[in-house]
Design a protein around this motif. Structure first.
Motif, PDB file in Angstrom:
ATOM      1  N   GLY A   3     -14.713  12.053 -20.325  1.00 28.52           N
ATOM      2  CA  GLY A   3     -13.616  11.115 -20.239  1.00 28.52           C
ATOM      3  C   GLY A   3     -14.068   9.665 -20.117  1.00 28.52           C
ATOM      4  N   PRO A   4     -15.113   9.376 -19.306  1.00 27.00           N
ATOM      5  CA  PRO A   4     -15.580   7.984 -19.219  1.00 27.00           C
ATOM      6  C   PRO A   4     -16.055   7.414 -20.551  1.00 27.00           C
ATOM      7  N   LEU A   5     -16.382   8.286 -21.509  1.00 29.25           N
ATOM      8  CA  LEU A   5     -16.774   7.833 -22.843  1.00 29.25           C
ATOM      9  C   LEU A   5     -15.578   7.761 -23.791  1.00 29.25           C
ATOM     10  N   GLY A   6     -14.383   8.075 -23.269  1.00 34.21           N
ATOM     11  CA  GLY A   6     -13.183   8.035 -24.096  1.00 34.21           C
ATOM     12  C   GLY A   6     -12.953   9.295 -24.905  1.00 34.21           C
ATOM     13  N   ILE A   7     -13.632  10.398 -24.554  1.00 29.04           N
ATOM     14  CA  ILE A   7     -13.517  11.651 -25.312  1.00 29.04           C
ATOM     15  C   ILE A   7     -12.809  12.683 -24.446  1.00 29.04           C
ATOM     16  N   MET A  67       2.081  -1.667 -14.811  1.00 32.54           N
ATOM     17  CA  MET A  67       0.988  -1.027 -14.092  1.00 32.54           C
ATOM     18  C   MET A  67      -0.343  -1.308 -14.792  1.00 32.54           C
ATOM     19  N   ILE A  68      -1.414  -1.234 -14.039  1.00 35.22           N
ATOM     20  CA  ILE A  68      -2.753  -1.394 -14.585  1.00 35.22           C
ATOM     21  C   ILE A  68      -3.152  -0.090 -15.274  1.00 35.22           C
ATOM     22  N   THR A  69      -3.760  -0.210 -16.441  1.00 38.33           N
ATOM     23  CA  THR A  69      -4.219   0.972 -17.148  1.00 38.33           C
ATOM     24  C   THR A  69      -5.156   1.786 -16.263  1.00 38.33           C
ATOM     25  N   GLU A  70      -4.947   3.107 -16.254  1.00 39.07           N
ATOM     26  CA  GLU A  70      -5.767   3.985 -15.421  1.00 39.07           C
ATOM     27  C   GLU A  70      -6.026   5.295 -16.153  1.00 39.07           C
TER      28      GLU A  70
END
Length: 313
Positions: A24-28, A230-233
């Motif tokens: 997820g931290p890599l956007g996958i 809201m801030i993106t999360e």
């Protein structure tokens, strides 16, 4: 190593296992089977590890031939399947002799059927998984759905048939639910009590534009009482977002990994497989439960799946 020859690919036939976690931290997003419980049980029927890759078919199956024969099982929705001229029942292992043809028809109910083959589907792993991520074109069979003329390799198999079938009581317990159980979302307090009552009392229809990334719902709009942004999360599998306009979206197996819309609730883990069997125009409702209840339901489900009585020989 044996092969499956694709004579017709159906509407959307893709290689899936249980997905790739931790990226997820890599956007996958994880991707993986839309109905992971069906894939797990289908693999057990053919003596595979539960996470082996199979073919996920959506709404309309394909036509497949097996030059070397195979041991197969169909799990999930009933897709009106025949082997040559003989009807094949779902949730039962069966043998295909060399040269026979399997014709997987259209869904009689539900949305997805899994073709599990003894030895599993053999493709080059991407980030440790064989699953197809359609949004990025990565993983699976060249990152795409199967096409007519494709030749799919399978892994080594013992090629012996031990007739297995799913216990009827388990099949009934795991059938698709029209009422999805949810826990409160991280921004549930952004919505007025009247809006929350409307949401939980209402019936929503699955929209035509739904896919593995998300299910767009049609019904009473859900509006937030706060006008702030809201801030993106980070977002999770099964989160129900309420974007501008108020039409909810259930984020699914290829969801974006971050988002800026408030989340009113989250489908519990024990019901995620039910999302994979929803089809356009199906009607659903939501029922809120506590986190403790959600955890207990998941533990109960896993115990049921692991039970020796779940697979009959």
């Amino acid at each position: 190593m044996s092969v499956i020859q694709v004579q017709a690919a159906g509407l959307l036939t893709i290689v899936q296992d249980l997905g790739r976690e931790g990226f997820g931290p890599l956007g996958i997003s994880p991707s993986g089977a839309a109905d992971p419980i069906s894939l797990r049980l289908g693999n057990r029927l053919v003596a595979n590890p539960e996470g082996s890759a199979g073919l996920e078919m959506t709404l309309l199956g394909g036509i497949f031939s097996f030059p070397d024969g195979a041991v197969l099982a169909l799990a999930g929705a009933d897709f009106a399947t025949t082997l040559d001229d003989r009807t094949v029942d779902p949730w039962t292992s069966f043998e295909v002799r060399p040269g026979q043809t399997l014709r997987v028809g259209s869904a009689r109910w539900g949305a997805r059927c899994y073709l599990c083959v003894q030895g599993g589907i053999a493709v080059k792993p991407f980030l440790g998984s064989a699953s197809t991520h359609l949004q990025s074109g990565l993983g699976g069979f060249d990152g795409r759905p199967l096409r007519k003329g494709d030749v799919v390799h399978t892994g080594s198999a013992i090629r012996t048939l031990r007739k297995r079938k799913l216990a009827p009581q388990l099949q009934a317990r795991l059938s698709a639910r029209q009422v999805l159980r949810v826990t409160a979302g991280p921004q549930s307090n952004w919505f007025a009590e009247s809006s929350l009552r409307t949401f939980y009392a209402g019936t929503y229809r699955v929209g035509e534009q739904s896919n593995r990334m998300g299910l767009r719902l049609e019904g009473a709009p859900v509006t937030q009482s706060s006008s702030g942004e809201m801030i993106t999360e980070g977002v999770s599998l099964g989160a129900v977002q309420a974007p501008h306009g108020g039409s909810p979206i259930i984020l699914f197996v290829e969801q974006q990994t971050t988002g800026g819309y408030p989340k009113i609730c989250n489908v519990i883990s024990a019901d995620l497989h039910c999302i994979g069997q929803l089809r356009p125009r199906d009607e659903i409702r939501f029922e809120q439960v506590t986190l403790e209840t959600a955890r207990a339901l998941l533990i109960e489900q896993e115990k049921l799946l692991a039970s020796e009585e779940s697979i009959l020989e």
